[in-house]
Write an enzyme that holds these catalytic residues in place. Structure first.
Site, short mmCIF file in Angstrom:
data_model
loop_
_atom_site.label_atom_id
_atom_site.label_comp_id
_atom_site.label_asym_id
_atom_site.label_seq_id
_atom_site.Cartn_x
_atom_site.Cartn_y
_atom_site.Cartn_z
CB CYS A 161 -0.95 -0.02 1.19
SG CYS A 161 -1.90 -1.56 1.28
CG HIS A 294 -2.03 4.44 5.39
ND1 HIS A 294 -2.00 4.34 4.01
CD2 HIS A 294 -2.10 3.16 5.86
CE1 HIS A 294 -2.05 3.06 3.67
NE2 HIS A 294 -2.12 2.33 4.77
CG HIS A 329 -6.43 0.65 1.65
ND1 HIS A 329 -5.57 1.32 0.81
CD2 HIS A 329 -5.65 -0.01 2.54
CE1 HIS A 329 -4.32 1.08 1.18
NE2 HIS A 329 -4.35 0.28 2.24
#
Length: 400
Positions: A161, A294, A329
């Site tokens: 990620c 994040h 996400h």
């Protein structure tokens, strides 16, 4: 060495909240998230979870690129080509090879959507075999490079990620060191059963809209997206008298070195990444006006990241929010999606809301921005943390 400032001259994006830059900005300003039940994927989890899905079929995406019917593009490659082309268009780049130009693309999913669809038929169906070569992570990069006509330099980053943030970082370093004049950087990931099943196994998916930094957060929503930035040397930009959207002011990468899929309790990797980015930018913590966190809405990440932010900023934590409640996400694309949002924030002097927040995490007592908020912004910090402990931070500054 490392003399050139790194300017951003173009952006392109596709996500669950819009197929263009303008559509994404409209959704952010009007609190319109893209989280909904699964539509395009045949999965037993369809009614159990919600995702951030781009509501176009592969055929519709391929038609928009004028691809032949017998193409072997994965969904990841299709999304990447469209977003990267948008970025080039905004940067007004026509003669791609007039200057030394590179492409750094990132992905986690790669061509898995086609692999999982056709692998059982590879031995018996020759039509299915064309997708074997589109499985690996580098295939989408090759297709984007071919679509754009880039031949000088291409590479693929896959650090989970944090991938797109690392693509931005590498692109900036290549420009600063004088190896390239211009780099298209970003990431792309399509949704696939592979990722849905994987994250379901980890038990970190939410069955409701995710709630980053909320005490009652249940987990993340997966999303699919692609976003790319055009980075150019300050010298080249001045030579061509181009509009500058923002600068890549600083960057840092560190490894948490704690667990394959979990962050350490004190966010050691996140702390080090933010500290390094501040050092590269040659600014102090108090110079940061806004943090695009994040913020995945998992119990582990938000607590760990919050503690890391407190370690860096002490009692004067900048305004912050996570935009993942809008898009889900988006894995390898997340750092690029949120880079675009960070640059939009700088351009518009406003901060985007952290949707679905109600109650602060008791251990942190940190309250994110929950409404579109106007404020003069000079520096925006964006965090991207990946499995394997790979933590990256990018700092963007105003284009002046």
């Amino acid at each position: 060495m490392f003399q050139n400032r790194v300017a951003i001259t173009g952006m392109g994006i596709m996500s669950s909240i819009g197929n263009t830059l303008e559509e994404n900005l409209f959704a952010l300003l009007n609190y319109k998230n893209g989280i909904a039940p699964i539509v395009n994927i045949e999965t037993r989890h369809r009614g159990d979870i919600k995702v951030g899905e781009i509501l176009q079929t592969n055929k519709q995406l391929a038609d928009s690129l004028d691809l032949p019917k017998d193409h072997n593009y994965s969904r990841t490659a299709l999304l990447g080509c469209i977003a990267a082309k948008q970025a080039l268009d905004q940067a007004n780049i026509e003669a791609i090879n007039m200057f030394r130009t590179g492409l750094i693309s990132s992905t986690s999913v790669g061509g898995m959507d086609m692999t999982e669809k056709h692998f059982q038929n590879y031995n018996t169906n020759s039509e299915s075999r064309k997708f074997i070569s589109s499985h690996h992570a580098g295939d989408s990069t090759d297709k984007i490079a071919e679509h754009l006509g880039i031949t000088d330099y291409t590479t693929t980053i896959s650090t989970a990620c944090s991938s797109a943030a690392n693509a931005i970082m590498l692109g900036a370093r290549l420009i600063k060191s004088g190896q390239l004049d211009r780099v298209i950087v970003g990431g792309t990931d399509g949704l696939a059963k592979f990722t849905i099943n994987g994250f379901k196994t980890l038990m970190i998916l939410s069955d409701t809209d995710c709630a980053p930094f909320d005490a009652n957060r249940k987990g993340l929503n997966l999303g699919e997206a692609a976003a790319y930035l055009v980075l150019e040397s300050d010298t080249l930009v001045k030579q061509q008298n181009k509009e500058i959207l923002a600068y890549v002011a600083g960057y840092g990468n560190a490894n948490d070195a704690f667990h394959q899929t979990a962050s350490s309790a004190n966010g050691d990797g996140a702390y080090l990444a933010m500290q390094k980015a501040l050092t590269v930018a040659n600014i102090q913590p108090q110079d940061i006006n806004y943090i695009n966190a994040h913020g995945t809405a998992t119990p582990n990440n938000d607590l760990s990241e919050g503690r890391a932010i407190k370690r860096v900023f002490g009692n004067t934590i900048p305004d912050f929010s996570s935009t993942k409640a809008f898009t889900g996400h988006t894995l390898a694309a997340a750092g690029a999606i949120e880079a675009v949002y960070s640059i939009l924030a700088l351009q518009k002097n406003l901060m985007f809301p952290n949707l679905n927040f109600n109650t602060a995490i008791p251990e942190l007592q940190m309250v994110p921005i929950t409404k579109v908020t106007e404020k003069p912004l000079d520096y925006v910090l964006s965090n991207s943390f990946g499995f394997g402990g790979n933590c990256s931070t990018i700092i963007f500054s105003k284009g002046q």
